[in-house]
Design an enzyme around this catalytic site. Structure first.
Site, PDB file in Angstrom:
ATOM      1  N   ASP A   1      18.211 -95.592  14.351  1.00 54.51           N
ATOM      2  CA  ASP A   1      18.365 -95.077  15.710  1.00 54.51           C
ATOM      3  C   ASP A   1      17.377 -95.731  16.675  1.00 54.51           C
ATOM      4  OD1 ASP A   1      16.970 -91.937  14.425  1.00 54.51           O
ATOM      5  OD2 ASP A   1      16.114 -93.941  14.544  1.00 54.51           O
TER       6      ASP A   1
ATOM      7  N   ASP B   1      15.375 -79.317  11.075  1.00 52.48           N
ATOM      8  CA  ASP B   1      16.665 -78.630  11.143  1.00 52.48           C
ATOM      9  C   ASP B   1      17.697 -79.314  10.253  1.00 52.48           C
ATOM     10  OD1 ASP B   1      17.656 -80.093  14.372  1.00 52.48           O
ATOM     11  OD2 ASP B   1      17.051 -80.976  12.458  1.00 52.48           O
TER      12      ASP B   1
ATOM     13  N   HIS C   1      18.546 -82.428   9.974  1.00 51.06           N
ATOM     14  CA  HIS C   1      19.338 -83.552  10.468  1.00 51.06           C
ATOM     15  C   HIS C   1      18.860 -84.857   9.877  1.00 51.06           C
ATOM     16  CE1 HIS C   1      16.209 -83.941  13.828  1.00 51.06           C
ATOM     17  NE2 HIS C   1      16.217 -85.123  13.261  1.00 51.06           N
TER      18      HIS C   1
ATOM     19  N   GLU D   1      22.145 -84.196  14.832  1.00 47.50           N
ATOM     20  CA  GLU D   1      21.634 -82.842  14.955  1.00 47.50           C
ATOM     21  C   GLU D   1      22.663 -81.840  14.432  1.00 47.50           C
ATOM     22  OE1 GLU D   1      19.144 -82.988  18.561  1.00 47.50           O
ATOM     23  OE2 GLU D   1      18.438 -84.182  16.865  1.00 47.50           O
TER      24      GLU D   1
END
Lengths: 397, 441
Positions: A96, A165, A167, A172
C-alpha cells in the site's frame, strides 16, 4: 523457561507430506517480537535460497510496512550485510501507499521502505513496485499494479502484518474478501492511529490510500503474517478461531492453501488453543504445564528435524509432480493377466445356429396365378430373405 | 513471463559512502551519502533511487570514520612557498604557482578558501585580483582547492594596529567608496547588486578595514550592496564604533583579539560585540588557534561567548608546509619559521602563522573538548554561512557541493585530540587518499 511452540490447527497435514501443497494454517509462536521477527527473516532467506532465483526467474516478494515488520527488515539487512543473502533477483511488490503525500515525504511508505530496507540491501530499483499515490489516475494505477503482479508471474511469498481490527494492508473491516487493488478511504481509527507520525495533527494525516485487495494477497502462493503484541491478540483470535468474516479480513487466510502466522506470546493471550491456554506466568499447575510443554516440544522437534519441513516447494516442482501423475492416468492400461478369472475347461466354443434357407410359398403350394382379385399391378414379389446376422452384427454394437 | 532486468548498466558516476558517521547539526549520525562525480553535488538519494533507478557505481565503506564537509579557510595568505601578494614579472608563473598551490592545499583538507592579500599598493591589486576570484565555476575536481573570492585585508586599516603590514601603503578613504575603487580597481567591484559573494563581476569576497579610519564606515553599506563582506580588523575601534559598523552592514571580525584593543571592563572594545549587538545579529569572527597568536583559554572564552559565530582561520603565510628556516618575507622582511611559529628574523614580532588549518582545529578541540560536530562546524558550516553559501558549501545536505573529508578522530588519554585527514573528495571525485601515496593530483 523459553517455550517454543508450534501448533497444527488442522491435523490433515502429515509431516512426511511436505511437498504436497494444501495443508494447514501454520501457527508459529515465539517468545517475543524480536525472536518472531528473526524467525520470519530466517524463513524468508531460506525460501529465497531454495528457490534459487536468477535473472529470468525472480523471486517475487510481497512486502508490508509498519512497526511489526520493522524487526524483520532489520534482520534481513543484517543477514545481507554478513553476505548471507542477496536480493539482486528479487522483485518486490509493496502492499500500500498513502494518497496525496509526496513520495519523498518522511512518512510515505516509499520512505519507510527506503530507510528500513532498500537503502541497505541490493534490490535493483527497477525491480521495486510500490503503488504511486500521486498518480494522475488512481484507478488506472491500481489496475496497472494488478497487471504488473500478473506479468511478474504472481507473488511467491507475501509478507504481511495485521491491524488491531484484523485488517490486512488497508482492507479495513467490511472490505470484500474478493477485493483487488483499489483506492480506499481510511477508517477514522486508522487516521487517529497514524497521526502520531504526523505530529499528532489530524489535518496532516492522509485520508486515502491505495491498497492491494484481500484477494490480491490470497492469490500469492504463500502468505506469511507477523502478529505481535497484546493489542493484536483479539484480532488474532478472531482471525484464526472465528469463521471467515469480512469484519476481520485476515480471516480469509483460512481459505489459503499455504499460510503461516508467526506470533509472539503476548499475541496469543486471547487464543483458546484447542484449547490450551499457555500462560507466561506459571499459574497453571506445574505438572499439567510440563505435560503440555512436552507435547508441543515434541511437535517442534519433529518439525525442526524436517528442516523447514513445511516449506513450500517451488511451483515448478509441484507442477512436475502433477504432470507425471496425469501422464500416468492417461496412458492406456496394460491389462493384467487375470488368471484367477480364466475358465478351467479349454476349447469350449458356442455353436452357431445354421442359417434358415428360405423358399417361397408357391414352390411348396400349387397355386393359380392370382386374378380377378383386382390386384392388377400389385404383384407381390418375393422379398429376398436373409438371415438377421447379415443385417445386424451384434459384435459391432 | 517474469520480469528480467539486464545486469549490464551504464556507469552513473554515483558513489555511495556508507558506514560512516555524518556530521549533522550538533550530532554525528550513521547514514549513507550519495555523491555524483558528474554534477559534483550531494544527491537526494531516495529520489534518485526511485525516480531514476540509479544504483551507485561504487559503494565505499567508511568503517565508522567521520564524514564531514571540506574545510573552508577565510584568511590565508599563501602556502608551500607561494604568496598571493608576490607579483612576479611573468604572470604565467603566478598562475602556475596558484594551480600548484590548489593541488597541494586540497590534501590538507582545505577544499575552499579566500586567498588573502595584506595591505598592498594599488598596482598589486590591479595585477592579481583577476586571478584570485572564485575559481569553482568549471567545477573541475582535478584543480584541487577552490577560491571563493579574494579577501582584501587592508589597506584601509589603522596605522597603530598594522601588525606586519607596511605603514607606507596604509591609507584613509576621505572620498569614500571612490577611494576604494581607485585602490582595488573599479573593474574589481561587481556592478550588480548581489547577496552572493563573487558574483559575475567581482573577484573580491571580503574586505577587512578599520571602521574608525576616516571615510571607511560610510563605505560599508555600498560594499555590502555589492555582495562583498565587510570585516572589522586591524582597528582601534571602540565597542560603540564597532557596533555602528555592524549596524551599517559589517558581518565579520578579522582575527579577534589580534590587532585590536583588548577587552577592558568598561571599554570592551571590538570583543564587546560578542556579548551584545544592538538591533542586529552578532557578527561572525575569525580566531587563529595556532597556539601562538592567542592563549588557549582566550579562545575558549570567545567560543563560549558566541559559538554560532566562531570561525577558525590560519592567517597562514607562504611558509606553511615548508621546512623550518629563514625565508624572505613581505616588504623586504626576513622571516624565521620554527614549526607553526613565524617571526620577523631577530625579533619576537609574530609575522603571521605557519600552522595548517587542521593543526588549528586539533588545538581548538584539545583546548575546549567540545563535541566533534561543534568543533567541525567552525571550519565548515559557519564560514559557509558567513559567506552566504549555506547549503552550497560546508554542508552534507542534498544538493550541496560534494566537497567532503573522511576523518579519523583520535582522542588521547592526555587530553590531546586530533583529526587526521584520510580521504578528500572535491566535487564528488576522490582527490586524495592518505593510504595511497601514489594517488592524488
Amino acid at each position: 523457561m523459553m517455550l517454543r511452540l508450534s501448533i497444527q490447527l488442522c491435523s490433515c497435514m502429515r509431516w512426511d507430506q511436505q511437498i504436497v501443497p494444501g495443508g494447514a494454517v501454520r501457527l508459529v509462536i515465539r517468545e517475543d517480537k524480536h525472536t518472531a521477527a528473526r524467525y520470519i527473516a530466517d524463513y524468508i532467506i531460506e525460501r529465497i535460497k531454495s528457490f534459487a532465483p536468477g535473472p529470468g526467474k525472480p523471486f517475487v516478494l510481497g512486502l508490508p510496512t509498519g512497526s511489526s515488520p520493522e524487526g524483520v527488515y532489520k534482520n534481513l539487512v543484517a543477514a545481507h550485510k554478513k553476505g548471507e543473502i542477496s536480493f539482486r533477483d528479487v522483485v518486490t511488490f509493496n502492499m500500500d501507499e498513502y494518497v496525496g503525500i509526496p513520495r519523498e515525504h518522511p512518512e510515505s511508505y516509499h520512505s519507510f521502505m527506503y530507510q528500513n530496507f532498500f537503502s541497505h540491501v541490493d534490490v535493483d530499483p527497477a525491480n521495486i513496485n510500490i503503488l504511486n499515490g500521486n498518480a494522475e489516475d488512481l484507478e488506472e494505477e491500481c489496475i496497472a499494479y494488478e497487471e504488473k503482479i500478473k506479468r511478474a508471474g504472481g507473488i511467491e511469498l507475501f509478507l504481511g502484518g495485521i491491524g488491531p481490527d484484523g485488517h490486512i494492508a488497508f482492507n479495513e473491516p467490511g472490505s470484500s474478501l474478493r477485493s483487488r487493488t483499489r483506492v480506499k478511504t481510511l477508517a477514522y481509527d486508522t487516521i487517529i492511529a497514524n497521526s502520531r507520525f504526523f505530529g499528532n495533527d489530524l489535518s496532516k494525516v492522509p485520508k486515502m490510500a491505495l491498497t492491494v485487495g484481500v484477494e490480491t494477497v490470497m492469490d500469492a502462493r504463500e502468505v506469511v503474517v507477523i502478529i505481535t503484541g497484546p493489542h493484536k491478540a483479539l484480532a488474532l483470535q478472531k482471525c484464526i478461531e472465528g469463521g471467515v468474516n469480512h469484519m476481520w479480513t485476515l480471516s480469509s487466510l483460512q481459505w489459503h492453501p499455504h499460510a503461516m502466522i508467526v506470533v509472539d506470546e503476548d499475541a496469543t493471550l486471547e487464543l483458546q488453543v484447542k484449547t490450551v491456554k499457555v500462560s507466561l506466568c506459571s499459574q497453571a499447575s506445574p505438572t499439567a504445564f510440563a505435560h503440555l510443554a512436552q507435547y508441543f516440544k515434541s511437535i517442534e522437534q519433529v518439525a525442526s528435524s524436517q528442516g523447514f519441513g513445511q516449506a513450500l516447494a517451488s511451483e515448478e516442482f509441484v507442477l512436475r509432480k502433477r504432470d507425471s501423475v496425469l501422464e500416468k492416468l492417461d496412458s492406456p492400461k496394460i491389462p493384467t493377466a487375470k488368471t484367477f478369472l480364466a475358465p478351467t475347461k479349454p476349447g469350449l466354443s458356442g455353436q452357431i445356429t445354421p442359417d434358415l434357407i428360405p423358399d417361397s410359398m408357391h414352390e411348396r403350394v400349387e397355386g393359380q396365378p392370382a386374378k380377378g382379385l383386382g390386384l392388377d399391378g400389385l404383384e407381390t414379389k418375393e422379398l429376398p430373405l436373409s438371415g438377421m446376422h447379415h443385417r445386424v452384427d451384434s459384435a459391432a454394437a | 513471463m517474469p520480469m528480467a532486468v539486464s545486469p549490464e548498466r551504464p556507469r552513473t558516476g554515483v558513489t555511495r559512502l556508507t558506514g560512516g558517521r555524518l556530521v549533522s547539526g550538533d550530532k554525528l549520525v550513521e547514514g549513507d551519502l550519495w555523491i555524483s562525480s558528474v554534477t559534483g553535488h550531494i544527491l537526494r538519494s531516495q529520489e534518485v533511487f526511485y525516480e531514476h533507478h540509479v544504483i551507485p557505481d561504487e559503494v565505499i565503506d567508511l568503517k565508522g570514520k567521520i564524514l564531514c564537509p571540506g574545510f573552508i579557510d577565510v584568511q590565508f595568505n599563501g602556502a608551500f612557498g607561494f604568496d598571493f601578494s608576490s607579483v612576479p614579472a611573468d604572470m604565467n608563473e603566478y598562475q602556475k604557482g596558484l594551480h600548484r598551490l590548489n593541488k597541494r592545499l586540497v590534501r590538507t583538507g582545505v577544499t575552499s578558501y579566500l586567498p588573502t592579500l595584506p595591505s598592498q599598493k594599488a598596482e598589486v591589486y590591479n595585477k592579481v585580483l583577476k586571478y584570485l576570484g572564485p575559481s569553482g565555476r568549471p567545477r573541475n575536481a582535478l584543480e584541487g582547492s577552490e577560491s571563493l573570492g579574494a579577501h582584501c585585508e587592508g589597506p584601509f586599516i589603522s596605522p597603530t594596529k598594522n601588525g606586519i603590514h607596511s605603514l607606507q601603503v596604509l591609507q584613509e578613504a576621505p572620498s569614500g567608496f571612490a577611494d576604494m575603487e581607485v585602490v582595488y580597481g573599479v573593474e574589481n567591484f561587481g556592478s550588480m547588486e548581489s547577496e552572493l559573494p563573487g558574483n559575475a563581476g567581482s573577484p573580491i569576497s571580503m574586505i577587512t578595514a578599520a571602521p574608525e579610519v576616516p571615510g571607511v564606515s560610510a563605505c560599508i553599506p555600498e560594499i555590502s550592496r555589492r555582495g562583498i563582506r565587510f570585516a572589522i580588523g586591524h582597528t582601534e575601534a571602540t565597542y560603540e564604533e564597532a557596533s555602528e559598523a555592524i549596524q551599517r552592514g559589517a558581518t565579520m571580525i578579522t582575527h579577534l583579539f589580534n590587532a585590536m584593543r583588548p577587552l577592558h571592563h568598561r571599554n570592551p572594545g571590538v570583543f564587546g560585540v560578542l556579548g551584545k549587538t544592538e538591533g542586529r545579529d552578532r557578527p561572525y569572527y575569525g580566531v587563529i588557534s595556532d597556539g601562538i597568536h592567542l592563549h588557549p583559554t582566550t579562545v575558549k572564552i570567545a567560543h563560549n561567548a558566541h559559538p554560532d559565530g566562531f570561525i577558525l582561520v590560519t592567517d597562514a603565510m607562504k611558509t606553511v608546509g615548508l621546512p623550518d628556516g629563514v625565508y624572505d618575507g613581505m616588504n623586504g622582511d626576513r622571516w624565521e619559521k620554527k614549526g607553526p611559529l613565524l617571526t620577523r628574523e631577530g625579533s619576537d614580532t609574530i609575522a603571521g602563522s605557519s600552522a595548517t588549518l587542521i593543526e588549528c582545529l586539533n588545538n581548538f578541540w584539545s583546548w575546549s573538548h567540545a563535541s566533534i560536530p561543534q568543533v567541525l562546524r567552525s571550519v565548515t558550516s559557519t564560514p559557509a554561512e558567513m559567506l552566504g553559501l549555506q547549503g552550497v558549501k560546508g554542508s552534507l545536505e542534498a544538493d550541496a557541493d560534494a566537497d567532503l573529508l573522511v576523518l579519523d578522530a583520535v582522542e588521547g588519554e592526555d587530553g590531546q585530540r586530533g583529526f587526521k585527514v584520510e580521504q578528500v573528495y572535491k566535487f564528488g571525485t576522490l582527490v586524495h587518499d592518505a593510504s595511497n601515496e601514489t594517488f592524488g593530483l
